[in-house]
Enzyme design. Structure first.
Site, mmCIF file in Angstrom:
data_model
loop_
_atom_site.group_PDB
_atom_site.id
_atom_site.type_symbol
_atom_site.label_atom_id
_atom_site.label_comp_id
_atom_site.label_asym_id
_atom_site.label_seq_id
_atom_site.Cartn_x
_atom_site.Cartn_y
_atom_site.Cartn_z
ATOM 1 C CD GLU A 47 0.120 5.993 -9.547
ATOM 2 O OE1 GLU A 47 0.787 6.274 -10.603
ATOM 3 O OE2 GLU A 47 -0.009 6.592 -8.672
ATOM 4 C CB ALA B 170 -0.077 4.501 -2.278
ATOM 5 N N GLY C 296 1.644 8.109 -5.807
ATOM 6 C CA GLY C 296 0.871 9.180 -4.737
ATOM 7 C C GLY C 296 2.049 10.207 -4.308
#
Ligand code: 3H9
Length: 705
Positions: free
Chosen positions: A130, A68, A107
């Site tokens: 993450e 992301a 992502g």
């Protein structure tokens, strides 16, 4: 908002019956809004076109997709959302193949897991990092990874945040096939031909329950991981949420699991830990951006010399050897150089004992190491790092020798923690070549490298030092010359605040406990015991003559040192360490000394809660940090943050002292300092920069831009 459009960052090309989808969003193909739109549109096109038989997703440049777009977090979300894009890819009616040739992280891996087939090239790195940003995978990763890899391997991938190599990912079931080469399009096309020839079906990861069939085994694995994580994650918010989500993958249908993941992900997004960790991620990249970078390319260096083979010299030598450099170590006599070499070999022998290095690898590394007792042997080195005893006169003598023997243009660095580098440079005929490199002990392990820039140094010497840091995989921070530079100067101030707290009523044990409770690995008195109380004592004695007579001085540590209690090495300091124990016990005799000192000064002991202790400790840290920024010793507040996170055990999830202050509100921190100043106006003098920012309604981060 950027001006990117979906079409400019996701290129679609029909290649025969294959829709080639190329993500081209430099530098790392992060999944910003335009990329998400482009991917969703690509799936629409694939479904709508009768000619398209399969879809190939590749990344342009060195990464597949780095995840992301981290810069979007904390801003209002923009549709389409990544979980929906992943679902859209999985729902495509034509087989979708992801070819991973570089980083597929967060992502990025979630996109790949939503594809129907995955091919990896040798340089691929697949991970769900993450957790290091205070997050959990939030686009179906917590639900799809266990379906592909099994519960334990998937949870471990997410909890560690560390990526897998292409080979390891294949072994774990994360990719279907490995292929040699570096061209993802060629490899992907060949794979698609194979799949189409076999009539390979679309294959939804979300529908595959085979790895989750044995629920009892999965629960047992998760319970064991949970217990371990509670122990290890020390105050971190997201690791347990990862386990909760994997548990949901086992217990709930996919769609329900996805909803559960979303709720947990949003809770992480809202947490201050996410703010702190993402600040740390970007700040660590920013510290290498220095004014000199534009002005001068680094000088060439391959051969270097280290002066001194003590703990520091040997640690720096290991770092240099590990960076592939050729190293000559200089010591004053045969005995000392033998000890220096033994100190270096000890590190490698330790790795061999743990099975992390082979004897042959050690021989290969040590072939680049030369011991010597003669400065004349380093006449042709490109760079020297002096790591002798921390004494100005001793260092000056070394630099006179270096000036005599070293070739013109050699970089001459001193590893000092607080000495005046301008004074060291002044004894040479080439102050433009002299710079400070403050390593932290153990130098082969600690990440921080303060690069201390004296007044006469040439710009290309500064960039050379940053290049050295990069080669050594250190986190470099540019610092100006002052007593203690960035880190030790601020440390001296908050250590003083701790001493005042101790004399005013908090025990050293209460203070250490409060500091650990905040997230530091150790409290200040434990650190003193570990480093050796005699070191600080020697410094205090040296500075006694120049100390401001009006400044408050706490003598408790001196009383302790007068007893010969220097900490762990003497089995007692602020704590007792019977039989060389590493964990200290409280010492009633130390408390008696504290009481006696209070009585001598007429202090009536007050109670401090852990919160009150931390308010003072942090206020002192932030106030001095502001002074360090204001004086230009640190380039920006973020350089102070990185110094403390990388070198002083500051909890990374709090983002560093300046970020912490921003999150508290600078007005609150200033109000505390002003209140404390009523007790001691000299020590608690507010930094003018802090006052100015509060008056203007700004924060430290405004100075990072
Ligand atoms: C996520 O994916 C959440 C999802 O599960 C759910 C969402 C709903 N975004 O490191 P470099 C920038 S969370 C924005 O020097 P390298 C970086 O700041 C994400 N920017 O290169 C730098 O900018 P600048 C999970 C990013 O070759 C430039 O790119 N992913 C991002 O040494 C070059 O970076 C991660 O945590 C990003 N995602 O290393 C991966 N990534 O030039 C984070 C990088 O202005 N990234 N930038 O300084 C990395 O680990 C490394 O950047 C990577 C490349 C290994 C990819």
């Amino acid at each position: 908002m950027t001006s990117e459009t979906a079409a400019s960052v996701v290129e679609l090309k029909q290649d025969g019956d294959v829709l080639l989808v190329t993500i081209n969003n430099p530098p790392v193909n992060a999944l910003g809004a335009a990329v998400r739109q482009g991917l969703a549109a690509a799936m629409e096109q694939a479904d709508a076109s009768a000619e398209v038989k399969a879809v190939l997703i590749v990344g342009q440049g060195k990464a597949f997709i780095a995840g992301a777009d981290i810069r979007e977090f904390g801003k209002p979300p923009v549709a389409p959302f990544l979980p929906d894009v992943c679902n859209r890819i999985e729902a495509c009616s034509k087989p979708v193949v992801a070819v991973i040739h570089g980083a597929a992280l967060g992502g990025g891996l979630e996109i790949a897991m939503a594809a129907h087939y995955r091919l990896a090239l040798p340089a691929a790195k697949l991970g769900l990092p993450e957790v290091s940003l205070g997050l959990i995978p939030g686009a179906g990763g917590t639900q799809r990874a266990p379906r592909l890899m099994g519960v334990k391997a998937a949870a471990e991938l997410m909890l560690s945040g560390k990526p897998l190599s292409a080979k390891a990912a294949q072994a774990a079931g994360l990719v279907d096939k490995l292929e040699e080469g570096t061209d993802p399009v060629a490899a992907g096309m060949a794979y698609i031909r194979e799949l189409l020839a076999q009539d390979a079906p679309v294959r939804a990861t979300s529908a595959d329950q085979s790895q989750l069939a044995d629920k009892a085994a999965a629960h047992a694995e998760l319970e064991a991981l949970r217990a371990d994580t509670v122990k290890k994650s020390r105050g971190l918010f997201s690791p347990l949420k990862i386990i909760d989500c994997v548990q949901a993958a086992v217990d709930l249908p996919f769609a329900e699991g996805l909803k559960f993941e979303r709720v947990q992900f949003l809770a992480c997004i809202d947490s201050p830990q996410r703010q702190g960790l993402i600040h740390a991620f970007f700040a660590e990249k920013e510290t290498a951006k220095i004014p000199e970078a534009k002005a001068a390319a680094p000088r060439h260096f391959a051969k270097i010399a280290i002066i001194g083979g003590g703990t520091m010299g040997a640690g720096i030598t290991v770092s240099a050897l590990d960076a592939g450099l050729v190293v000559t170590m200089i010591e004053r006599d045969a005995e000392s150089i033998a000890r220096g070499q033994a100190n270096v070999e000890k590190v490698y022998n330790g790795l061999i004992a743990k099975g992390r290095m082979t004897e042959d690898a050690k021989v290969a590394v040590m072939a680049r190491y030369t011991p010597s007792t003669s400065y004349d042997d380093i006449a042709d080195v490109d760079l020297v790092i002096e790591a002798v005893f921390e004494d100005l006169e001793v260092k000056k003598a070394v630099f006179k020798e270096l000036d005599r023997v070293c070739k013109s243009g050699a970089v001459l660095a001193t590893n000092t923690s607080y000495l005046d580098i301008d004074a060291i440079a002044a004894v040479t005929s080439r102050p433009q070549d002299v710079i400070g490199l403050h390593f932290f002990s153990p130098a082969n392990i600690m990440k921080l490298l303060e690069i201390v820039v004296p007044s006469k140094v040439a710009a290309d010497v500064v960039t050379t030092a940053f290049e050295l840091a990069k080669k050594m995989k250190k986190v470099p921070v540019r610092a100006g010359v002052c007593d203690g530079f960035i880190g030790n100067r601020i440390l001296a101030t908050y250590k003083q605040a701790a001493d005042y707290l101790m004399e005013d009523g908090a025990s050293p044990y209460e203070i250490d406990e409060a500091v650990r409770g905040f997230g530091f690995a150790m409290g200040p008195f434990q650190v003193t015991d570990l480093a050796g109380g005699d070191i600080g004592w020697a410094t205090r004695k040296r500075r006694a003559a120049t100390r401001n007579p009006k400044a408050r001085y706490v003598e408790i540590a001196d009383r302790i040192c007068e007893n010969g209690w220097f900490g762990q090495k003497t089995q007692r300091g602020f704590y007792l360490y019977p039989q060389g124990a590493r964990v200290g016990q409280h010492d009633p005799e130390v408390l008696a000394i504290v009481d006696a000192e209070r009585a001598k000064k007429g202090v009536t002991a007050r109670q401090f809660t852990a919160e009150e202790i931390m308010r003072r400790y942090m206020a002192a840290m932030v106030n001095e940090g502001a002074k360090v920024v204001e004086e230009g010793i640190a380039l920006r507040p973020l350089d102070v943050d990185v110094t403390f996170i990388s070198g002083y055990g500051f909890p990374r999830y709090r983002g560093g002292p300046m970020k912490w202050a921003d999150m508290q509100g600078l007005d609150k921190v200033l109000a505390d300092i002003e209140a404390f100043a009523k007790e001691d106006a000299l020590f608690w003098k507010p930094a003018p920069l802090l006052q100015k920012l509060v008056a203007e309604g700004k924060n430290f981060d405004s100075l990072n831009k």
